[in-house]
Each structure stands twice: as structure tokens, then as C-alpha cells.
Design an enzyme around this catalytic site. Structure first.
Site, PDB file in Angstrom:
ATOM      1  N   GLU A   1      -6.789   4.392   8.048  1.00 43.82           N
ATOM      2  CA  GLU A   1      -6.560   5.830   7.830  1.00 43.82           C
ATOM      3  C   GLU A   1      -7.794   6.484   7.228  1.00 43.82           C
ATOM      4  OE1 GLU A   1      -2.892   5.436   5.666  1.00 43.82           O
ATOM      5  OE2 GLU A   1      -1.855   4.840   7.501  1.00 43.82           O
TER       6      GLU A   1
ATOM      7  N   GLU B   1      -5.621  -5.422  10.477  1.00 40.82           N
ATOM      8  CA  GLU B   1      -4.575  -4.439  10.726  1.00 40.82           C
ATOM      9  C   GLU B   1      -4.854  -3.742  12.049  1.00 40.82           C
ATOM     10  OE1 GLU B   1      -2.513  -3.147   6.923  1.00 40.82           O
ATOM     11  OE2 GLU B   1      -4.271  -1.873   7.077  1.00 40.82           O
TER      12      GLU B   1
ATOM     13  N   LYS C   1       0.033   4.284  -0.199  1.00 41.87           N
ATOM     14  CA  LYS C   1      -0.622   5.469   0.394  1.00 41.87           C
ATOM     15  C   LYS C   1      -0.440   6.662  -0.554  1.00 41.87           C
ATOM     16  CE  LYS C   1       0.275   3.406   4.836  1.00 41.87           C
ATOM     17  NZ  LYS C   1       0.144   3.499   6.258  1.00 41.87           N
TER      18      LYS C   1
ATOM     19  N   SER D   1       3.259  -2.633  10.353  1.00 41.91           N
ATOM     20  CA  SER D   1       4.714  -2.652  10.530  1.00 41.91           C
ATOM     21  C   SER D   1       5.343  -3.989  10.127  1.00 41.91           C
ATOM     22  CB  SER D   1       5.080  -2.277  11.967  1.00 41.91           C
ATOM     23  OG  SER D   1       4.633  -0.963  12.256  1.00 41.91           O
TER      24      SER D   1
ATOM     25  N   HIS E   1      -9.542   1.081   4.912  1.00 47.19           N
ATOM     26  CA  HIS E   1      -8.255   1.192   5.620  1.00 47.19           C
ATOM     27  C   HIS E   1      -8.440   2.084   6.848  1.00 47.19           C
ATOM     28  CE1 HIS E   1      -4.108   2.290   6.458  1.00 47.19           C
ATOM     29  NE2 HIS E   1      -3.755   1.224   5.780  1.00 47.19           N
TER      30      HIS E   1
ATOM     31  N   ASN F   1       0.863  -1.190   0.000  1.00 47.44           N
ATOM     32  CA  ASN F   1       0.000   0.000   0.000  1.00 47.44           C
ATOM     33  C   ASN F   1       0.893   1.233   0.000  1.00 47.44           C
ATOM     34  OD1 ASN F   1      -1.834   2.035   0.488  1.00 47.44           O
ATOM     35  ND2 ASN F   1      -2.214   1.463   2.631  1.00 47.44           N
TER      36      ASN F   1
ATOM     37  N   GLY G   1       2.247   1.857  10.827  1.00 46.09           N
ATOM     38  CA  GLY G   1       3.187   2.974  10.702  1.00 46.09           C
ATOM     39  C   GLY G   1       3.864   3.343  12.006  1.00 46.09           C
TER      40      GLY G   1
HETATM   41  C1  PEP Z   1      -0.814  -0.076   6.010  1.00 45.66           C
HETATM   42  O1  PEP Z   1      -0.754   1.032   5.511  1.00 45.66           O
HETATM   43  O2  PEP Z   1      -1.792  -0.789   5.755  1.00 45.66           O
HETATM   44  C2  PEP Z   1       0.257  -0.525   6.894  1.00 45.66           C
HETATM   45  C3  PEP Z   1       0.141  -1.709   7.438  1.00 45.66           C
HETATM   46  O3  PEP Z   1       1.304   0.334   7.075  1.00 45.66           O
HETATM   47  P1  PEP Z   1       2.716  -0.041   7.762  1.00 45.66           P
HETATM   48  O4  PEP Z   1       3.207  -1.315   7.113  1.00 45.66           O
HETATM   49  O5  PEP Z   1       3.605   1.129   7.449  1.00 45.66           O
HETATM   50  O6  PEP Z   1       2.491  -0.220   9.226  1.00 45.66           O
END
Ligand code: PEP
Length: 260
Positions: free
Chosen positions: A105, A175, A19, A221, A103, A17, A181
Site C-alpha cells: 500500500e 505478500e 493499517k 487474506s 508494504h 497489521n 484485502g
Molecule cells: C496486509 O495488510 O499486509 C494484508 C496482508 O492484508 P489482508 O490480510 O487484509 O489481506
């Protein structure tokens, strides 16, 4: 839940992803490099999810390769006076294969609800694309001991409009919001436990067959140091990767995960 039995038919999936990063030229260049680095890996699927502006070039760069392209969002109507929105049909027309939906976010920053997620999942399936529906608890919710309540509400509500003949096409990404992040990862055991619970919710909502067939990814992460352990958990069928998908070396290592 027959995880071990279902596992053989759930092809592992790694999704990057991006973003709001990468111009279309940068994205296309990345896809070309990724294809070279993947080589002949035949037992897994790889996707990248550029911003809307990068989809066209990414699809073009990925054509004929093992890499496919996902969008990061969609609107559920086919067309109409919805300024700024993009429909699933428009994404299909571009050659996009899948869409990330809900997601955290978007839930946090754009107030997306489970009901919106359900409309989007339905619209994506109706257009012949694969939905990747994100669910997960916040740090406060985990600390309060309500992780299962959150997942037990997000999963059935998000899947409420899925018709049974489409059930196996759904992918879910678990997630935990506190792991996105932040550099804080759920341990493989925590991820496995939550994902097994999510699988149970899928089975309750869409039937036992769907519970076995639906791919469930872990996200939060993920990096070169934890990918192998995560992929060796019985219910984890892949990963959704944010930060580590922006550079070739870590993403390529993740794609080359080793599974016993
Ligand atoms: C994500 O954006 O779905 C995500 C898991 O980000 P990160 O791997 O940076 O934690």
C-alpha cells in the site's frame, strides 16, 4: 536450500497489521485481550502494528507479555527537517520492536521505491529494531509470468544495505498484491513456491547462512480457514495479517495455528 534444517531455529511469527484502524485506547484494549487469549504459547512470537498514534499505548499494554509492537513505516534519517516523518531511533525510544517496511500500500499509494526500502531496512537495523520487509507481485505481473523477475529484483535491492552481521535479523513478508484485502489467497503451494524462491534470493544476496536464518512470512487474506495449511509449508515461517487482525476471535485463532 536447507529449509528443514533452518526451520528449527526460525521461531514462527504472527504479525497483525492494523493499517489506519483503531484509536490508541482501542489498540491497548485489544492488546490486553490478546495477551489473555494467547495464554502460555511459548513456541511462537506475536506482534501487532498499530498506526503511529497507537504505538505508545500498545507498547505499554504489551509490556512484560509475549506480545510485541511493530510500527507500519519509518523514515531512514536519524533526525532533521523532515516534516511528518518519524525515525527508527524515535520508535526504539518508544519500545517498539520491529517496523514493517515497503508494504504494497505504501509502494502503490505513496510511491515508495526499492531504494527507499533499502534505506529504511538499514536504518531500522542500525537502531536495533527488526525490519519486516514486504515484497510481492501485482496481478498483472503474475499474469505476465514475471513473478520471479519482480521478486528477484525487490529482494536484492531491498537488502542491498544490510551488513552481514545483521542479516539474520531481517524478516521478509511475501505478500502478493492481488491477495491483499481481496479475499483471494495464494494457495499454500503457490505461497511456498514463491517463498522458497525469495529464500534463494536472500541466500544469493546475503549468503547461505542468512538464507537459512531469515524468517519469511506470507501475507494476503490470511484467516482462520487457511492459517494451518499455510503454516505447514516448509519455508513459511509466519504470517502478516491485515483485515483478520482487527478482531480478537479470528486473530487469536491465527495465533493458535496448528503445525504438524
Ligand atoms: C496486509 O495488510 O499486509 C494484508 C496482508 O492484508 P489482508 O490480510 O487484509 O489481506
Amino acid at each position: 536450500m536447507g529449509s528443514a534444517q533452518g526451520r528449527s531455529i526460525r521461531v514462527p511469527l504472527v504479525v497483525g497489521n492494523w493499517k489506519m484502524f483503531k484509536t490508541s485506547a482501542e489498540g491497548a484494549a485489544f492488546v490486553h485481550e490478546l495477551i489473555e487469549s494467547i495464554g502460555p504459547l511459548g513456541d511462537r512470537e506475536v506482534m501487532v502494528a498499530p498506526p503511529f498514534t497507537g504505538l505508545f499505548e500498545a507498547v505499554r499494554a504489551a509490556r512484560g507479555s509475549r506480545v510485541s509492537v511493530a510500527a507500519q513505516d519509518v523514515f531512514w534519517e536519524r533526525e532533521g527537517a523532515y516534516t511528518g516523518e518519524v525515525s527508527a531511533e524515535m520508535l526504539a525510544d518508544l519500545g517498539v520492536a520491529a517496523v514493517i517496511i515497503g508494504h504494497s500500500e505504501r509502494r502503490r499509494d505513496f510511491q515508495e521505491t526499492d531504494e527507499w526500502v533499502a534505506h529504511k531496512v538499514r536504518a531500522v537495523l542500525d537502531s536495533g529494531l527488526l525490519p519486516i520487509m514486504c515484497v510481492g507481485e501485482t496481478a498483472d505481473q503474475r499474469e505476465a509470468g514475471s513473478t520471479r523477475d519482480v521478486l528477484g529484483s525487490q529482494v536484492p535491492t531491498g537488502l542491498a544495505e544490510v551488513r552481514s552481521e545483521n542479516a539474520a535479523l531481517v524478516t521478509i513478508a511475501y505478500e502478493p498484491v492481488w491477495a491483499i484485502g481481496t479475499g483471494k489467497t495464494a494457495t499454500p503451494e503457490m505461497a511456498q513456491e514463491a517463498i522458497a524462491f525469495v529464500r534463494g534470493q536472500v541466500a544469493r544476496t546475503l549468503g547461505a547462512e542468512a538464507g537459512d536464518a531469515v524468517r519469511i512470512l506470507y501475507g494476503g487474506s490470511v484467516g482462520p480457514d487457511n492459517i494451518d495449511e499455510l503454516m505447514n509449508q516448509p519455508d513459511i515461517d509466519g504470517v502478516l495479517v491485515g483485515g483478520a487482525s482487527l478482531q480478537l476471535a479470528p486473530f487469536s485463532r491465527i495465533v493458535h495455528f496448528e503445525k504438524q
